[in-house]
Design an enzyme around this catalytic site. Structure first.
Site, PDB file in Angstrom:
ATOM      1  N   ASP A 197      18.193  11.599 -46.539  1.00 56.26           N
ATOM      2  CA  ASP A 197      17.639  12.501 -45.530  1.00 56.26           C
ATOM      3  C   ASP A 197      18.717  13.394 -44.928  1.00 56.26           C
ATOM      4  OD1 ASP A 197      15.646  13.599 -44.059  1.00 56.26           O
ATOM      5  OD2 ASP A 197      15.520  11.982 -42.575  1.00 56.26           O
ATOM      6  N   HIS A 216      12.952  21.881 -42.009  1.00 54.17           N
ATOM      7  CA  HIS A 216      12.054  20.860 -42.538  1.00 54.17           C
ATOM      8  C   HIS A 216      10.987  21.500 -43.415  1.00 54.17           C
ATOM      9  CE1 HIS A 216      13.756  18.443 -39.128  1.00 54.17           C
ATOM     10  NE2 HIS A 216      13.766  17.541 -40.107  1.00 54.17           N
ATOM     11  N   ASP A 222       8.725  14.123 -44.933  1.00 52.06           N
ATOM     12  CA  ASP A 222       8.603  15.040 -43.794  1.00 52.06           C
ATOM     13  C   ASP A 222       7.286  15.822 -43.872  1.00 52.06           C
ATOM     14  OD1 ASP A 222      10.802  14.585 -42.153  1.00 52.06           O
ATOM     15  OD2 ASP A 222      12.131  15.880 -43.326  1.00 52.06           O
TER      16      ASP A 222
HETATM   17  P1  5GP Z   1      14.702  14.332 -40.600  1.00 50.57           P
HETATM   18  O1  5GP Z   1      14.155  15.074 -39.422  1.00 50.57           O
HETATM   19  O2  5GP Z   1      15.159  15.237 -41.694  1.00 50.57           O
HETATM   20  O3  5GP Z   1      13.808  13.276 -41.114  1.00 50.57           O
HETATM   21  O4  5GP Z   1      15.970  13.512 -40.042  1.00 50.57           O
HETATM   22  C1  5GP Z   1      17.231  14.033 -39.937  1.00 50.57           C
HETATM   23  C2  5GP Z   1      17.524  14.357 -38.495  1.00 50.57           C
HETATM   24  O5  5GP Z   1      18.899  14.215 -38.311  1.00 50.57           O
HETATM   25  C3  5GP Z   1      17.215  15.801 -38.165  1.00 50.57           C
HETATM   26  O6  5GP Z   1      15.977  15.976 -37.596  1.00 50.57           O
HETATM   27  C4  5GP Z   1      18.270  16.150 -37.194  1.00 50.57           C
HETATM   28  O7  5GP Z   1      17.902  15.795 -35.903  1.00 50.57           O
HETATM   29  C5  5GP Z   1      19.368  15.277 -37.591  1.00 50.57           C
HETATM   30  N1  5GP Z   1      20.333  16.021 -38.443  1.00 50.57           N
HETATM   31  C6  5GP Z   1      20.306  16.141 -39.778  1.00 50.57           C
HETATM   32  N2  5GP Z   1      21.366  16.851 -40.206  1.00 50.57           N
HETATM   33  C7  5GP Z   1      22.063  17.187 -39.090  1.00 50.57           C
HETATM   34  C8  5GP Z   1      23.217  17.900 -38.886  1.00 50.57           C
HETATM   35  O8  5GP Z   1      23.886  18.388 -39.791  1.00 50.57           O
HETATM   36  N3  5GP Z   1      23.637  18.044 -37.607  1.00 50.57           N
HETATM   37  C9  5GP Z   1      22.955  17.507 -36.566  1.00 50.57           C
HETATM   38  N4  5GP Z   1      23.447  17.684 -35.369  1.00 50.57           N
HETATM   39  N5  5GP Z   1      21.847  16.819 -36.739  1.00 50.57           N
HETATM   40  C10 5GP Z   1      21.397  16.648 -37.980  1.00 50.57           C
HETATM   41 MN    MN Z   2      14.008  14.795 -43.475  1.00 46.89          MN
END
Ligand code: 5GP
Ligand code: MN
Length: 886
Positions: free
Chosen positions: A774, A620, A661
């Site tokens: 996102d 992030h 974020d």
């Molecule tokens: P953000 O925190 O970026 O706003 O929301 C995306 C969320 O989705 C991340 O915090 C994470 O928990 C989840 N996430 C995003 N990409 C992946 C991924 O490739 N694998 C997994 N397991 N979770 C992901």
């Molecule tokens: Mn994000």
């Protein structure tokens, strides 16, 4: 196998028979030449013959006519009598000379070879008897001959033989090169040589369908064109074949008495029944048929369906009565009904282990005994063991296959169920709508369906999939162990921070106090200098006035309209300012400065300020946000398109991506809530991160010198602000299904381009847009995507470390660096989050489909990693990022 001994019941032979035979072969050869090499032999011309004929009696002459038809050969014709124990020899009464002798006579006279025997001169008494027989005198064909002497080597010398009368029989035979001579047998037992020859002759006739009448002359007429040599050779070969054949072959009398059998058959049954033929006991067909229980359907079968009528109830299997009845039946089938053959299969106990069994088949044919000319039963036995074994094996395999098939079928059913379950993301709202649509179509719901719906409507999360918990925590395929748990924690609004894991005492005491010490960054809004200073390296000497515009930057920015973007490259060439560079580029490109009366220099400063607010979290960070921004830009312009995404929406959309974020702490909401972080306290545990991102960013935005909207119409600003708040708050994964569920209801509407889209619908489309952006790394080119996932994994591990430092009893799922992280479980995330989200987006906005195929490619790679337990490097192109895929 003692083939020689067992060859004939009547004439078992010693094992040394073979060696004797070999001796004979050589002497035989010599002897074969004898008539022509000896002086007399050489002189035997046709005129001699005539002379001899003249001196013979009429009887001899009569014989000669018949015998001439059947001319024997010394070298081969009589060899068959070696099978007999009857001493047999060929004697020339005219010359007074022995021409040939079988093995029995050689032994009888105590000789070791035929030559030796031929050198032996018969006494005068014998010679006289022979001449009388040759002259055809009445009764002379049989005589009593007293042996006056036998050499010491003779086995009979000390017995009663010397001085005792031998019965000798004479028969005139015509021998090639020797004319009419005598075949002599002594003390013939059951068979004598003459009968043997006669049998062969009649067998031959039968084989050739010639001369059905057997006359007493003992000589038949061979078929035209047949030479006697030929049929004799045939007969010999037939015997040899039978003798050496491993196929059990028997000839029984119609009463079941054994006439003959080949050696292997005799040896086998003598051993099987512990019978010694020498003791005069004989195998019978009845014996053989009783190897199995004839009354038990499990042990006897009639493959031709011509078995005997069912035995009477009393008939115990294998009882004499049953065997007798079966014999009657065999005779009836073969001789009365004249069936070609009769077959019976028996399950016979094994000789060595009567508990074990094998299957044998007996095939029987009507035959004739050539000796007695009576009916006989020819029996052939074949082993069905192999066939039955194959049959049983096949049956076993068939059963196996059926069992496997059943397992596979049930697995398939289960997989289908699982699949439908994992795809059953229907919420209560979806189910209600489906049910209502059904009613509109005229389907009456069942009472059970209505009750289930009523129950569901009472739950809080009407838009969460009904079976989320069951799917994710039921240890289902793809969601085993921590994978399901982590997804459940991420997606379920009602999860406690760590389900079932109370805080430890240390954890409790470390709360807040520890957190403030361990916070990723100080969230000191008033201290700009500090925030700028510690936020990023390379630390700029002073904040730049304009975004950098080198050639490399321009090159990367040229790709900004593509679906696939590499934010890492942008970071590399922007001196650590990917977000501000990209933001300004897009605002300028879209002419948003003018539209919203934003000062570009001020906007740049605002972007730098926001960018500096992104800490150096593994995931992030400003690079992630840059990636989200580019995604958002493409999704808005290429996905939603100008009909839905006007300037207003685009400005709000880009702005929300830029700040979405802001000041992320590198830990998730659950962590903040669990450890009672300031943000959790401030926002009452409700989306503390997202609330903070948007609130803190707006605080910057409305505060000098970053108040970029100061010239803008306040109404416009308020509406943009509303949009941004909705979008950023919608990125909390806890409300993922709520947002997606609502969006699904307008999918069709959006796709059909309905004019009267409500402002809420547009807002929803924008929320889904940011949600897609996102997790936009999921449709990046696979090596770029992999980098993002690895960075997120690092961040998760770092959170796990912090949880440990704070004394957590258990780390959050997939965050323990000692265990498997998210790179080992991406399939679950894709299936439950990524694919349904993008599928829904693409349903509404089909132009976005290139993303869908790209993320499906990545899903395939992850599936390969998981299914085949491969290293990531074996599946992904780890090194040398390929930038060509655009
Ligand atoms: P953000 O925190 O970026 O706003 O929301 C995306 C969320 O989705 C991340 O915090 C994470 O928990 C989840 N996430 C995003 N990409 C992946 C991924 O490739 N694998 C997994 N397991 N979770 C992901
Ligand atoms: Mn994000």
């Amino acid at each position: 196998m003692e083939d020689a001994a067992a060859f004939s019941r009547a004439s078992p032979r010693a094992p040394e028979a073979n060696t004797v035979k070999e001796d004979l072969t050589t002497t035989e050869g010599n002897h074969g030449r004898a008539p022509s090499t000896s002086s007399e032999g050489l002189s035997r011309s046709s005129s001699d013959k005539r002379k001899r004929k003249d001196s013979s009696s009429m009887a001899v002459q009569r014989r000669t006519e018949a015998a001439a038809i059947m001319e024997y050969d010394l070298a081969t014709s009589f060899e068959v009598t070696n099978e007999l124990q009857t001493p047999t020899w060929v004697y020339d009464p005219v010359e007074g000379r022995t021409l040939w002798g079988n093995e029995a006579v050689v032994a009888f006279f105590g000789k070791t070879s035929m030559d030796e025997f031929l050198a032996h001169h018969m006494d005068a008494d014998f010679a006289a008897k022979a001449r009388r027989a040759a002259a055809g005198e009445d009764g002379a064909s049989q005589a009593q001959w007293k042996l006056t002497a036998l050499p010491p080597s003779s086995p009979h010398r000390d017995g009663a033989m010397v001085g005792a009368a031998l019965t000798i029989r004479f028969r005139v035979v015509s021998v090639r090169g020797a004319g009419d001579v005598l075949l002599v047998t002594a003390n013939g037992g059951m068979f004598d040589s003459i009968h043997t020859l006669r049998s062969l002759e009649s067998l031959h006739r039968e084989m050739h369908h010639a001369a059905p009448e057997l006359d007493d002359s003992l000589v038949g007429a061979p078929a035209a064109g047949d030479t006697p040599d030929h049929w004799l050779h045939d007969s010999l070969r037939a015997m040899e074949m039978l003798k050496t054949s491993p196929i059990f072959t028997f000839l029984f009398g119609t009463a079941g008495d054994l006439l003959t059998a080949n050696p292997c058959a005799v040896a086998f049954y003598e051993s099987y029944f512990a019978i010694r033929s020498q003791e005069g006991k004989q195998i019978s067909l009845q014996n053989i048929l009783s190897v199995a229980d004839l009354g038990d359907e499990e042990t006897v079968a009639y493959p031709d369906g011509n078995g005997p009528p069912a035995a009477s109830g009393e008939g115990g299997g294998g009882s004499d009565a049953t065997v007798t009845a079966l014999m009657d039946h065999v005779r009836y089938v073969l001789f009365d009904q004249k069936f070609e053959s009769f077959r019976i299969q028996l399950k016979m106990a094994k000789r060595r282990d009567p508990k074990k069994h094998r299957w044998v088949e007996f095939e029987m044919w009507a035959a004739r005994d050539p000796v007695t000319d009576k009916g006989a039963i020819l029996v052939n036995q074949t082993n069905l063991q192999e066939t039955k074994r194959l049959e049983l094996e096949l049956k076993g395999k068939h059963d196996d296959l059926r069992a496997k098939n059943e397992i596979l079928q049930s697995e398939l059913d289960r997989a289908n169920r699982d699949k439908s379950e994992s795809l059953d993301l229907d919420s209560t709202v979806d189910k209600t709508i489906n049910l209502l649509e059904g009613i509109i179509r005229g389907n009456q719901p069942t009472e059970e369906e209505l009750r289930a719906l009523k129950r569901a409507l009472r739950t809080r999360n009407l838009r969460a999939p009904n079976r989320l918990e069951e799917m994710l925590l039921g240890n289902k395929a793809g969601f085993e162990g921590e994978v399901g748990l982590s997804l459940f924690e991420m997606l379920n609004p009602n999860t406690k921070s760590v389900p079932g894991q109370p805080l430890s005492a240390r954890e409790n005491s470390n709360m807040r106090r520890s957190l403030s010490r361990n916070s990723t960054m100080e969230l000191d809004d008033d201290n700009d200098e500090k925030a700028e200073g510690e936020a990023l390296e390379p630390a700029a000497a002073g904040p730049p006035r304009q975004p950098s515009a080198g050639a490399a930057v321009a090159e990367v920015l040229e790709t900004v309209d593509e679906w696939f973007f590499d934010a890492f490259r942008l970071e590399e060439c922007t001196n650590g300012h990917p977000l501000s560079v990209l933001s300004c580029h897009l605002f300028a490109r879209l002419n948003l400065y003018e539209t919203f009366q934003i000062d570009d220099a001020q906007f740049f400063q605002f972007c730098l300020k926001i960018e500096q607010g992104y800490p150096n979290n593994a995931y992030h960070n400003r690079v992630h946000v840059s990636n989200v921004l580019q995604s958002m830009y493409v999704l808005l312009t290429k996905g939603l398109g100008p009909r839905l995404a006007g300037d207003h929406e685009i400005a709000a959309g880009l702005l929300s991506a830029i700040i979405h974020d802001y000041e992320h702490k590198g830990v998730n909401n659950d962590f903040l809530i669990r450890f009672q972080d300031d943000l959790a306290l401030k926002y009452n545990d409700r989306s503390p991160l997202e609330n903070h991102h948007v609130a803190a960013a707006f605080e910057v935005m409305v505060t000098k010198p970053h108040d970029i909207f100061k010239q803008c119409d306040p109404e416009v600003f308020i509406s943009i602000r509303k949009c941004v708040i909705e979008m950023v708050l919608a990125t909390d994964m806890k409300i993922h299904f709520d947002v997606l569920g609502r969006f699904k209801q307008i999918e069709e509407k959006v796709r059909e381009g309905v004019e009267d889209l409500m402002p809420e619908d547009v807002s929803l489309a924008l929320q889904v847009c940011l949600k897609c952006a996102d997790i936009g790394h999921c449709y990046c080119e696979s090596n770029v995507h992999l980098r993002w996932v690895q960075k997120l994994e690092q961040e998760f591990f770092a959170q796990g470390d912090r949880e440990e430092e704070l004394g957590a009893v258990a780390k959050s799922p997939l965050m323990d660096r000692e265990k498997a992280g998210i790179t080992k479980s991406q399939v679950g995330f894709f299936k439950i989050v990524v694919v349904p989200l993008f599928a829904s987006f693409c349903k509404a906005f089909p132009s976005a489909e290139p993303m869908l195929s790209s993320l499906n490619r990545n899903l395939e790679l992850w599936a390969k990693v998981e299914e085949e337990q491969l290293e990531i490097s074996e599946v992904f192109e780890v090194a040398g990022a390929d930038q060509t895929m655009r």
